[in-house]
Design an enzyme around this catalytic site. Structure first.
Site, PDB file in Angstrom:
ATOM      1  N   GLY A  60       3.058  -8.304   4.201  1.00  0.00           N
ATOM      2  CA  GLY A  60       4.367  -8.024   4.557  1.00  0.00           C
ATOM      3  C   GLY A  60       4.798  -6.582   4.578  1.00  0.00           C
ATOM      4  CD  GLN A  99       6.903  -1.609   2.347  1.00  0.00           C
ATOM      5  OE1 GLN A  99       7.024  -2.710   3.016  1.00  0.00           O
ATOM      6  NE2 GLN A  99       5.815  -1.270   1.641  1.00  0.00           N
ATOM      7  CB  CYS A 150       3.954  -2.657  -2.834  1.00  0.00           C
ATOM      8  SG  CYS A 150       5.280  -2.085  -1.822  1.00  0.00           S
ATOM      9  CG  LEU A 151       1.059  -2.360   2.594  1.00  0.00           C
ATOM     10  CD1 LEU A 151       1.475  -2.861   3.999  1.00  0.00           C
ATOM     11  CD2 LEU A 151      -0.509  -2.310   2.480  1.00  0.00           C
ATOM     12  CG  HIS A 196       7.232  -7.546  -2.347  1.00  0.00           C
ATOM     13  ND1 HIS A 196       6.272  -7.212  -3.355  1.00  0.00           N
ATOM     14  CD2 HIS A 196       7.240  -6.345  -1.453  1.00  0.00           C
ATOM     15  CE1 HIS A 196       5.838  -5.942  -3.251  1.00  0.00           C
ATOM     16  NE2 HIS A 196       6.461  -5.341  -1.848  1.00  0.00           N
ATOM     17  CD  GLU A 197       7.464  -7.272   2.170  1.00  0.00           C
ATOM     18  OE1 GLU A 197       8.140  -5.830   2.457  1.00  0.00           O
ATOM     19  OE2 GLU A 197       6.389  -7.186   1.660  1.00  0.00           O
ATOM     20  CG  HIS A 208      10.167  -3.251  -0.069  1.00  0.00           C
ATOM     21  ND1 HIS A 208      10.038  -2.004  -0.510  1.00  0.00           N
ATOM     22  CD2 HIS A 208       9.015  -3.820   0.099  1.00  0.00           C
ATOM     23  CE1 HIS A 208       8.933  -1.954  -0.897  1.00  0.00           C
ATOM     24  NE2 HIS A 208       8.162  -3.102  -0.459  1.00  0.00           N
TER      25      HIS A 208
HETATM   26 ZN    ZN Z   1       6.333  -3.651  -0.875  1.00  0.00          ZN
END
Ligand code: ZN
Length: 159
Positions: free
Chosen positions: A46, A51, A88-89, A130-131, A134
């Site tokens: 995701g 991000q 998380c990226l 999670h997304e 953000h």
């Molecule tokens: Zn994330």
């Protein structure tokens, strides 16, 4: 294919409330394509627009079953509970234990600007939560009650 730079925890863009997307135009579509390219390149499941430094309410998700685009997403149903490690990226090499709903239903626009509803369980439910977080400047690190661990330690522990 355009890979955008993934912003990391500590950068201000990850802590902002993102703006509603009033219409899906060519620029939005290019951004979505780039977000998928960036996510797949980084082996993520995701990615949210902040991000890659874009403060718009756009999320892409692919947990392995299908690619999903969520524009202006709103979680309208939640049930159950699951606790597990999450990464998380934007926080490379780390994981943390987070409790999320087992099931969610989200309402969002797709890349053609049409509203639809998506139901998710297990990993997909986790990814949606999670997304969407953000988009309001929330990182899983804020919710990880036991703090973050290095992935190397985590995988060593499981062996
Ligand atoms: Zn994330």
């Amino acid at each position: 294919m355009a890979i955008r730079k993934i912003r990391e925890m500590g950068e201000e863009c990850l802590r902002k409330t993102c703006k509603v997307v009033p219409e899906v135009n060519l620029r939005t579509k290019i951004l979505i394509k780039d977000m998928f390219d960036t996510m797949y390149h980084a082996n993520g499941v995701g990615l949210a627009a902040p991000q890659v430094g874009v403060l718009k309410r756009i999320v892409v998700i692919d947990c392995g079953d299908a690619p999903y685009v969520l524009i202006n997403p709103e979680i309208i149903e939640r049930s159950g509970e699951q606790t597990g490690y999450e990464g998380c990226l934007s926080i490379p090499g780390k994981s943390g234990k987070v409790t999320r709903p087992q099931y969610v239903k989200v309402r969002a626009m797709n890349q053609n600007g049409e509203w639809y509803e998506l139901e998710g369980e297990d990993l997909l439910a986790r990814a949606i939560c999670h997304e969407c977080d953000h988009l309001d400047g929330i990182l899983y690190a804020d919710l990880a009650t036991e703090g973050l661990v290095n992935n190397e330690e985590l995988y060593a522990e499981e062996e």
